[in-house]
Design a protein around this motif. Structure first.
Motif, PDB file in Angstrom:
ATOM      1  N   ASP A   1       7.422 -14.362   5.283  1.00 48.68           N
ATOM      2  CA  ASP A   1       8.408 -13.380   4.827  1.00 48.68           C
ATOM      3  C   ASP A   1       9.712 -13.488   5.608  1.00 48.68           C
ATOM      4  N   THR A   2       9.614 -13.714   6.899  1.00 49.94           N
ATOM      5  CA  THR A   2      10.813 -13.878   7.735  1.00 49.94           C
ATOM      6  C   THR A   2      11.590 -15.112   7.311  1.00 49.94           C
ATOM      7  N   LYS A   3      10.892 -16.202   7.095  1.00 51.96           N
ATOM      8  CA  LYS A   3      11.533 -17.449   6.660  1.00 51.96           C
ATOM      9  C   LYS A   3      12.178 -17.273   5.286  1.00 51.96           C
ATOM     10  N   ALA A   4      11.496 -16.614   4.369  1.00 50.18           N
ATOM     11  CA  ALA A   4      12.031 -16.382   3.025  1.00 50.18           C
ATOM     12  C   ALA A   4      13.277 -15.505   3.078  1.00 50.18           C
ATOM     13  N   GLN A   5      13.270 -14.488   3.927  1.00 45.96           N
ATOM     14  CA  GLN A   5      14.429 -13.599   4.060  1.00 45.96           C
ATOM     15  C   GLN A   5      15.624 -14.343   4.640  1.00 45.96           C
ATOM     16  N   SER A   6      15.404 -15.181   5.653  1.00 47.11           N
ATOM     17  CA  SER A   6      16.527 -15.936   6.233  1.00 47.11           C
ATOM     18  C   SER A   6      17.070 -16.946   5.222  1.00 47.11           C
ATOM     19  N   HIS A   7      16.202 -17.531   4.395  1.00 48.32           N
ATOM     20  CA  HIS A   7      16.657 -18.457   3.351  1.00 48.32           C
ATOM     21  C   HIS A   7      17.506 -17.717   2.311  1.00 48.32           C
ATOM     22  N   THR A   8      17.085 -16.523   1.923  1.00 49.34           N
ATOM     23  CA  THR A   8      17.846 -15.728   0.952  1.00 49.34           C
ATOM     24  C   THR A   8      19.229 -15.399   1.510  1.00 49.34           C
ATOM     25  N   GLU A   9      19.296 -15.039   2.776  1.00 47.75           N
ATOM     26  CA  GLU A   9      20.584 -14.742   3.404  1.00 47.75           C
ATOM     27  C   GLU A   9      21.471 -15.986   3.470  1.00 47.75           C
ATOM     28  N   LEU A  10      20.881 -17.124   3.766  1.00 45.43           N
ATOM     29  CA  LEU A  10      21.631 -18.379   3.819  1.00 45.43           C
ATOM     30  C   LEU A  10      22.184 -18.737   2.446  1.00 45.43           C
ATOM     31  N   GLN A  11      21.403 -18.507   1.385  1.00 47.31           N
ATOM     32  CA  GLN A  11      21.857 -18.821   0.027  1.00 47.31           C
ATOM     33  C   GLN A  11      23.057 -17.974  -0.375  1.00 47.31           C
ATOM     34  N   LYS A  12      23.175 -16.773   0.177  1.00 44.57           N
ATOM     35  CA  LYS A  12      24.314 -15.903  -0.141  1.00 44.57           C
ATOM     36  C   LYS A  12      25.625 -16.441   0.420  1.00 44.57           C
ATOM     37  N   ILE A  13      25.565 -17.196   1.522  1.00 43.66           N
ATOM     38  CA  ILE A  13      26.801 -17.717   2.115  1.00 43.66           C
ATOM     39  C   ILE A  13      27.005 -19.208   1.836  1.00 43.66           C
ATOM     40  N   THR A  14      26.077 -19.833   1.107  1.00 43.21           N
ATOM     41  CA  THR A  14      26.211 -21.238   0.756  1.00 43.21           C
ATOM     42  C   THR A  14      26.891 -21.342  -0.604  1.00 43.21           C
ATOM     43  N   ALA A  15      28.088 -21.897  -0.617  1.00 50.92           N
ATOM     44  CA  ALA A  15      28.899 -21.931  -1.830  1.00 50.92           C
ATOM     45  C   ALA A  15      28.257 -22.729  -2.956  1.00 50.92           C
ATOM     46  N   PHE A  16      27.377 -23.656  -2.650  1.00 56.16           N
ATOM     47  CA  PHE A  16      26.795 -24.512  -3.667  1.00 56.16           C
ATOM     48  C   PHE A  16      25.471 -23.973  -4.216  1.00 56.16           C
ATOM     49  N   SER A  17      25.028 -22.825  -3.731  1.00 59.09           N
ATOM     50  CA  SER A  17      23.768 -22.265  -4.229  1.00 59.09           C
ATOM     51  C   SER A  17      24.052 -21.394  -5.445  1.00 59.09           C
ATOM     52  N   GLY A  18      23.036 -21.120  -6.208  1.00 54.83           N
ATOM     53  CA  GLY A  18      23.192 -20.256  -7.377  1.00 54.83           C
ATOM     54  C   GLY A  18      23.264 -18.789  -7.011  1.00 54.83           C
ATOM     55  N   HIS A  19      23.068 -18.458  -5.753  1.00 56.68           N
ATOM     56  CA  HIS A  19      23.050 -17.060  -5.307  1.00 56.68           C
ATOM     57  C   HIS A  19      24.228 -16.742  -4.387  1.00 56.68           C
ATOM     58  N   PHE A  20      25.301 -17.521  -4.475  1.00 53.60           N
ATOM     59  CA  PHE A  20      26.459 -17.338  -3.601  1.00 53.60           C
ATOM     60  C   PHE A  20      27.101 -15.978  -3.841  1.00 53.60           C
ATOM     61  N   ASP A  21      27.333 -15.248  -2.780  1.00 55.48           N
ATOM     62  CA  ASP A  21      27.989 -13.940  -2.838  1.00 55.48           C
ATOM     63  C   ASP A  21      29.405 -14.102  -2.294  1.00 55.48           C
ATOM     64  N   LYS A  22      30.396 -13.972  -3.155  1.00 54.42           N
ATOM     65  CA  LYS A  22      31.788 -14.186  -2.757  1.00 54.42           C
ATOM     66  C   LYS A  22      32.261 -13.172  -1.720  1.00 54.42           C
ATOM     67  N   ASN A  23      31.592 -12.034  -1.637  1.00 51.88           N
ATOM     68  CA  ASN A  23      31.986 -11.004  -0.682  1.00 51.88           C
ATOM     69  C   ASN A  23      31.525 -11.312   0.735  1.00 51.88           C
ATOM     70  N   GLN A  24      30.533 -12.170   0.876  1.00 54.06           N
ATOM     71  CA  GLN A  24      30.042 -12.551   2.201  1.00 54.06           C
ATOM     72  C   GLN A  24      30.641 -13.888   2.586  1.00 54.06           C
ATOM     73  N   LYS A  25      31.541 -13.886   3.513  1.00 57.05           N
ATOM     74  CA  LYS A  25      32.167 -15.131   3.953  1.00 57.05           C
ATOM     75  C   LYS A  25      31.554 -15.567   5.272  1.00 57.05           C
ATOM     76  N   PRO A  26      31.200 -16.835   5.355  1.00 57.79           N
ATOM     77  CA  PRO A  26      30.645 -17.320   6.630  1.00 57.79           C
ATOM     78  C   PRO A  26      31.743 -17.381   7.686  1.00 57.79           C
ATOM     79  N   THR A  27      31.377 -17.155   8.918  1.00 61.07           N
ATOM     80  CA  THR A  27      32.342 -17.252  10.012  1.00 61.07           C
ATOM     81  C   THR A  27      31.950 -18.425  10.895  1.00 61.07           C
TER      82      THR A  27
END
Length: 190
Positions: free
Chosen positions: A29-55
């Protein structure tokens, strides 16, 4: 026998299996949650969230995550390039001729061997099709010298390519660069 010394093996086994299974589920579950968070900031994923910008800091920008397979593959590629640079210099050393020192400009007095690009191209294409790229890399590391930005087959066949250091120094330099590249990453990437 007293009841204090009596243990039920099946019960203890079930508790141990249950806790190890719970640990595995929690880790997943921890690994799955960190992967979901990573997909939100990865521009090439289908789950990219434009409001979350990587720093990124200046040191991190454009570089792979430490310990990642990308970092490992990059270090291995760099080590292979160092090996190819050494091989190219070996060929120039083997097939090249000593330059006429009296005719060379002062910046080329340290040259040890010279070969024409046409001859080098003929020899090296049997080994690799990346001659021009490796030649540029060896010039960047001041192992070779030639005039011009890029050499082209036929047009630049007569351009001399100089080996700028003794072969033993080049071997030592390239081996150290390859070793540094391999040591720069963790041995077991994620």
């Amino acid at each position: 026998m007293s009841g204090n010394f009596l243990t039920i093996p099946g019960e203890q086994m079930r508790r141990s299996r249950s806790s190890s299974l719970t640990d595995l589920i929690s880790a997943f579950d921890t690994k799955a949650q960190s992967h979901t968070e990573l997909q939100k900031i990865t521009a090439f994923s289908g789950h990219f969230d434009k409001n979350q910008k990587p720093t990124f800091s200046k040191e991190e920008y454009g570089k792979p995550k430490p310990g990642s397979m990308t970092e490992y593959r990059g270090a291995e590629a760099q080590a292979r390039v160092c090996t190819e640079m050494k091989e190219l210099c070996e060929i120039i050393n083997e097939y090249g001729k000593p330059p006429c020192k009296g005719l060379l400009p002062p910046e080329l007095k340290s040259a040890t061997k010279v070969i024409s690009f046409g001859e080098l191209f003929t020899i090296y294409t049997v080994i690799s099709d990346k001659l021009v790229g490796i030649l540029l890399r060896t010039r960047k590391h001041q192992l070779t010298y030639f005039e011009g930005e890029v050499l082209f087959q036929k047009r630049d066949d007569d351009v001399p390519v100089f080996l700028m250091q003794p072969m033993e120094d080049i071997r030592h330099y390239c081996d150290n660069k390859a070793l540094q590249a391999r040591r720069s990453v963790s041995p077991m990437p994620n």
